[in-house]
Design a protein around this motif. Structure first.
Motif, PDB file in Angstrom:
ATOM      1  N   TYR A 207       0.862  -1.186   0.000  1.00  0.00           N
ATOM      2  CA  TYR A 207       0.000   0.000   0.000  1.00  0.00           C
ATOM      3  C   TYR A 207       0.897   1.234   0.000  1.00  0.00           C
ATOM      4  N   GLY A 208       0.266   2.402  -0.115  1.00  0.00           N
ATOM      5  CA  GLY A 208       1.012   3.646   0.059  1.00  0.00           C
ATOM      6  C   GLY A 208       1.549   4.271  -1.197  1.00  0.00           C
ATOM      7  N   SER A 209       0.993   3.934  -2.368  1.00  0.00           N
ATOM      8  CA  SER A 209       1.521   4.497  -3.609  1.00  0.00           C
ATOM      9  C   SER A 209       1.331   6.011  -3.694  1.00  0.00           C
ATOM     10  N   ASN A 210       0.496   6.565  -2.809  1.00  0.00           N
ATOM     11  CA  ASN A 210       0.270   8.018  -2.800  1.00  0.00           C
ATOM     12  C   ASN A 210       1.174   8.736  -1.803  1.00  0.00           C
ATOM     13  N   LEU A 211       2.056   8.005  -1.115  1.00  0.00           N
ATOM     14  CA  LEU A 211       2.918   8.602  -0.090  1.00  0.00           C
ATOM     15  C   LEU A 211       4.310   8.880  -0.630  1.00  0.00           C
ATOM     16  N   VAL A 212       4.992   9.864  -0.017  1.00  0.00           N
ATOM     17  CA  VAL A 212       6.381  10.158  -0.388  1.00  0.00           C
ATOM     18  C   VAL A 212       7.282   9.041   0.126  1.00  0.00           C
ATOM     19  N   TYR A 213       8.458   8.911  -0.474  1.00  0.00           N
ATOM     20  CA  TYR A 213       9.306   7.758  -0.187  1.00  0.00           C
ATOM     21  C   TYR A 213       9.738   7.688   1.274  1.00  0.00           C
ATOM     22  N   TRP A 214       9.998   8.868   1.894  1.00  0.00           N
ATOM     23  CA  TRP A 214      10.498   8.804   3.270  1.00  0.00           C
ATOM     24  C   TRP A 214       9.409   8.356   4.257  1.00  0.00           C
ATOM     25  N   ALA A 215       8.152   8.667   3.947  1.00  0.00           N
ATOM     26  CA  ALA A 215       7.059   8.182   4.792  1.00  0.00           C
ATOM     27  C   ALA A 215       6.914   6.668   4.659  1.00  0.00           C
ATOM     28  N   LEU A 216       7.060   6.163   3.443  1.00  0.00           N
ATOM     29  CA  LEU A 216       7.026   4.718   3.228  1.00  0.00           C
ATOM     30  C   LEU A 216       8.205   4.036   3.924  1.00  0.00           C
ATOM     31  N   ALA A 217       9.392   4.650   3.807  1.00  0.00           N
ATOM     32  CA  ALA A 217      10.579   4.072   4.439  1.00  0.00           C
ATOM     33  C   ALA A 217      10.405   3.991   5.957  1.00  0.00           C
ATOM     34  N   GLU A 218       9.824   5.031   6.551  1.00  0.00           N
ATOM     35  CA  GLU A 218       9.601   5.010   8.006  1.00  0.00           C
ATOM     36  C   GLU A 218       8.745   3.824   8.427  1.00  0.00           C
ATOM     37  N   LYS A 219       7.755   3.461   7.616  1.00  0.00           N
ATOM     38  CA  LYS A 219       6.867   2.346   7.963  1.00  0.00           C
ATOM     39  C   LYS A 219       7.612   1.023   7.957  1.00  0.00           C
ATOM     40  N   LEU A 220       8.642   0.899   7.120  1.00  0.00           N
ATOM     41  CA  LEU A 220       9.457  -0.311   7.109  1.00  0.00           C
ATOM     42  C   LEU A 220      10.528  -0.283   8.193  1.00  0.00           C
ATOM     43  N   ILE A 221      11.061   0.896   8.461  1.00  0.00           N
ATOM     44  CA  ILE A 221      12.113   1.024   9.476  1.00  0.00           C
ATOM     45  C   ILE A 221      11.538   0.859  10.881  1.00  0.00           C
TER      46      ILE A 221
END
Length: 265
Positions: A207-221
């Motif tokens: 999910y999250g194709s509408n989010l900026v990369y750093w917000a997506l990265a935070e969810k994985l980190i």
């Protein structure tokens, strides 16, 4: 190398080269290393003058970084509409390397002549040159060859050095500072670094194709949720290491799956 030549100090009414204003007296106008990171450079000359003295004369701010030849101090600036870079590598013999932006019509002698005039010295300050006068290629320092046949730094060089020593690029290493630098570099280099990274992160998350990369990265980190601010130094370090690790994973993915590379049909 001939003996070092003295350079006069800046004229009394010369403002710092970093201050851009109408009517300024300093002939040089400085650009930052960050602004100029994607410049392909060609070498012009090696001057028998001290880099610190060049900086004092033109009121430049010297920036410190490194390349495959080691630590280097440099200043990027414009003089009479022409781009210049002056550098000196730690461990090299005394002197100042002069570079210019690759492309267009380049008259090496005329360009260096403009710089010599601004420095207040004559042609005897030229120790080596690309137009032949005084050049002995067998004795050129290793750093001289950096500009021949490739940009001073490729994007891969920049990434390899950044991930090893991010503090050399951003000062205090925080997640926000690293994101700011990488985003700025990606924009300046026409998406040479992060093109497709956000999409790859969204695919991993589902999910999250509408989010900026750093917000997506935070969810994985931070799979258990984003820590409350202010973050501790340990949390910042964990976030930075996590982001760098994800980008490296993304590059490995592109290497393994050429069809996913940007621009590949």
């Amino acid at each position: 190398m001939t003996g070092m030549i003295e350079i006069p100090d800046a004229e009394g009414d010369w403002e710092p080269a970093t201050e851009l204003r109408a009517g300024g007296r300093n002939p040089a106008r400085q650009a930052s290393m960050f602004q100029s990171v994607t410049w392909p450079l060609i070498s012009l000359a090696l001057l028998s003058v001290d880099l610190e003295a060049v900086a004092r004369r033109l009121r430049l701010t010297l920036e410190t970084s490194w390349d495959r030849h080691g630590s280097v101090r440099a200043a990027f600036f414009v003089l009479e509409g022409m781009d210049f870079v002056v550098t000196h590598h730690e461990g090299d013999a005394p002197g100042t390397h002069v570079w210019t932006r690759k492309g267009g019509s380049v008259d090496p002698a005329a360009r260096v002549g403009s710089l010599l005039a601004a420095l207040g010295v004559g042609p005897d300050a030229v120790s080596y040159s690309t137009w032949g006068a005084g050049t002995d290629l067998s004795h050129l320092p290793a750093a001289w060859w950096r500009g021949r046949g490739k940009p001073a730094w490729s994007h891969q060089d920049t990434w390899d050095n950044f991930k090893k020593r991010p503090g050399m690029f951003v000062g205090r290493v925080t997640f926000g500072a690293v994101v700011g630098f990488l985003t700025g570099y990606d924009t300046a280099s026409d998406k040479a670094l992060l093109d497709g990274f956000g999409e790859w992160l969204a695919a991993r998350l589902g999910y999250g194709s509408n989010l900026v990369y750093w917000a997506l990265a935070e969810k994985l980190i931070f799979p258990d949720g984003r820590p409350e601010e202010p973050w501790s130094p340990e949390t910042e370090q964990h976030a930075v290491a996590g982001l760098i690790g994800l980008i490296d994973e993304f590059f490995d993915h592109l290497a393994d799956d050429p069809k996913d590379r940007p621009g590949t049909a």
